[in-house]
Design an enzyme around this catalytic site. Structure first.
Site, PDB file in Angstrom:
ATOM      1  N   PRO A 209       0.824  -1.244   0.081  1.00 47.44           N
ATOM      2  CG  PRO A 209      -0.129  -1.118   2.526  1.00 47.44           C
ATOM      3  CD  PRO A 209       0.177  -1.640   1.242  1.00 47.44           C
ATOM      4  CB  SER A 236       0.929  -1.307  -5.896  1.00 44.02           C
ATOM      5  OG  SER A 236       1.656  -1.451  -4.810  1.00 44.02           O
ATOM      6  NE  ARG A 237      -3.343   2.554  -4.526  1.00 43.45           N
ATOM      7  CZ  ARG A 237      -4.193   1.328  -4.597  1.00 43.45           C
ATOM      8  NH1 ARG A 237      -4.007   0.713  -5.783  1.00 43.45           N
ATOM      9  NH2 ARG A 237      -5.103   1.137  -3.926  1.00 43.45           N
ATOM     10  CD  GLU A 266      -2.820   6.114 -12.577  1.00 43.04           C
ATOM     11  OE1 GLU A 266      -1.614   5.209 -11.960  1.00 43.04           O
ATOM     12  OE2 GLU A 266      -3.744   5.441 -11.975  1.00 43.04           O
ATOM     13  CG  HIS A 285      -4.618   2.415 -12.636  1.00 44.21           C
ATOM     14  ND1 HIS A 285      -4.604   3.919 -11.851  1.00 44.21           N
ATOM     15  CD2 HIS A 285      -5.162   1.528 -11.582  1.00 44.21           C
ATOM     16  CE1 HIS A 285      -4.518   2.549 -10.493  1.00 44.21           C
ATOM     17  NE2 HIS A 285      -4.687   1.614 -10.252  1.00 44.21           N
TER      18      HIS A 285
END
Length: 321
Positions: A209, A236-237, A266, A285
Site C-alpha cells: 500500500p 500497486s501505487r 494519471e 491502470h
C-alpha cells in the site's frame, strides 16, 4: 434512501448492470463529476459511492445528509477518515476483488520484458521477419525465467498470487513481508530487508500500500542496488517510485527494464520522462478492469450498501462516532 454514484463510468462503462443497486433505493449514477459539480450533485445523498472523487474535510462538512461513503475500490486514501469519524459517517471499501486480474497484469509485464512479444509483433508487421534469411531471428534477448529470482514486495492477496505464479515458472521467490518464515509456503524465502530484495532479485514486483513509509521507497539509492539486468514491475501505487530516478536508471543502464500499470499522475503528463523510454512498458491502470473483477467489485458495493442500510455495515475502514 438516496444513493448517488459520482463517477460510475470507469467501473461500469455500460457492460454491467446498476439494477441490483437500484433495488436498494433512489439511485442516481453520474458517469463523471467535475470538481465544481460535486457538492451540488452530492448534497441530497444519504449514501455516496465513488471511485476517485476526493472526500476531504471541506467536502464532508458540506454534506449534512451524508451517512455513508462507499469507495468503489480497495484503496480508501481519497477519504479524510478523521473528518468522517467526527461526523459519524461510515466509510466502506471493496477488498480483494481484483487479485487475480492485477497478478495477471504483473505477470504479463514480466513475460513481455523477457520474451519481447510486443517488440517482435511490431517487427513482423514492419516486414522484418519476412525479410529474414532464416526462419528465426533474434533482435532482442529472450530471458528464461526458470532459476531466476522474483522479488515480491508485500505478500497480501496480490503479492502472494504473483509469488505462486512465479514459482510455477521455476523462479525462486524472495519476499519482503512482515509474515514470519514459518507461515510462508515452502517456495517463498523471507528477505531480511527490502534492500536484500532489490539487490538479489532478477525482477522485483511491488505489491504494497501507499503510506508515508512506502512513498518514494524506490529511489535512486535503491535502484542502484539492483542488477543491471534486473526488471522492475509496479501494479500497486504510482508514488511508490520516484519516477525521475527510475527514468535516470533506465536511461543509463542501471537496470534493464521497468513496467508499470500505475503512475504518480494519471493520466500522465505528456512530458513524463518514462514515456520516452523504449525500455519502460505501460498499461493504463487496467489491472482492476477485467469484466470479472469489475463484476465482483459491483457485487460487493451492493452488499456494502445493503448491509449499511440493514444496520450492520461490512468492509468498514474507519471508526465513526
Amino acid at each position: 434512501m438516496k444513493i448517488i454514484v459520482l463517477d460510475g463510468y470507469v467501473g461500469n462503462p455500460g457492460d454491467l448492470s446498476w439494477e441490483p443497486l437500484e433495488r436498494l433505493g433512489d439511485v442516481t449514477v453520474y458517469p463523471r463529476s467535475k470538481p465544481e459539480e460535486i457538492i451540488e450533485r452530492a448534497l441530497p445523498a444519504d449514501v455516496l459511492l465513488t471511485n476517485k472523487v476526493v472526500f476531504d474535510r471541506k467536502l464532508i462538512e458540506a454534506l449534512p445528509n451524508l451517512k455513508c461513503i462507499g469507495v468503489i475500490a480497495t484503496g480508501f486514501n481519497i477519504v479524510d477518515l478523521e473528518a468522517a469519524n467526527e461526523r459519524g459517517i461510515v466509510v466502506t471499501n471493496v477488498p480483494a476483488y481484483s487479485t487475480a486480474s492485477v497478478a495477471q497484469v504483473a505477470i504479463a509485464h514480466l513475460l513481455n520484458m523477457t520474451t519481447h512479444a510486443e517488440h517482435y509483433t511490431r517487427e513482423a508487421r514492419a516486414g522484418v521477419w519476412s525479410q529474414s534469411i532464416d526462419y528465426t531471428y533474434c533482435s532482442a534477448p529472450f530471458i528464461e525465467l526458470d532459476g531466476k529470482t522474483m522479488g515480491v514486495v508485500g505478500l497480501g492477496n496480490i503479492g502472494s498470487t504473483v509469488a505462486r505464479i512465479a514459482a510455477a515458472f521455476g523462479m525462486k521467490v524472495l519476499a519482503f513481508t512482515s509474515k514470519p518464515q514459518e507461515v510462508l509456503p515452502a517456495y517463498i524465502t523471507r528477505a531480511q530487508s527490502l534492500d536484500q530484495v532489490f539487490s538479489e532479485s532478477d525482477a522485483v514486483s511491488l505489491h504494497c500500500p501507499l503510506t508515508d513509509g512506502t512513498r518514494g521507497m524506490v529511489d535512486a539509492r535503491r535502484l542502484a542496488l539492483m542488477k543491471p539486468t534486473a526488471m522492475l514491475i509496479n501494479t500497486s501505487r504510482g508514488p511508490l517510485i520516484v519516477e525521475e530516478d527510475l527514468a535516470h536508471a533506465l536511461r543509463n543502464g542501471v537496470i534493464a527494464a521497468a513496467a508499470v500499470d500505475v503512475l504518480c499522475q494519471e493520466p500522465p503528463a505528456p512530458d513524463n520522462p518514462l514515456l520516452a523510454l523504449d525500455n519502460c512498458y505501460f498499461t493504463p491502470h487496467i489491472g482492476w478492469t477485467s469484466a470479472e473483477a469489475r463484476q465482483r467489485l459491483m457485487d460487493v458495493v451492493v452488499d456494502n450498501v445493503k448491509s449499511f442500510m440493514e444496520g450492520h455495515p461490512i468492509n468498514v475502514v474507519n471508526n465513526p462516532k
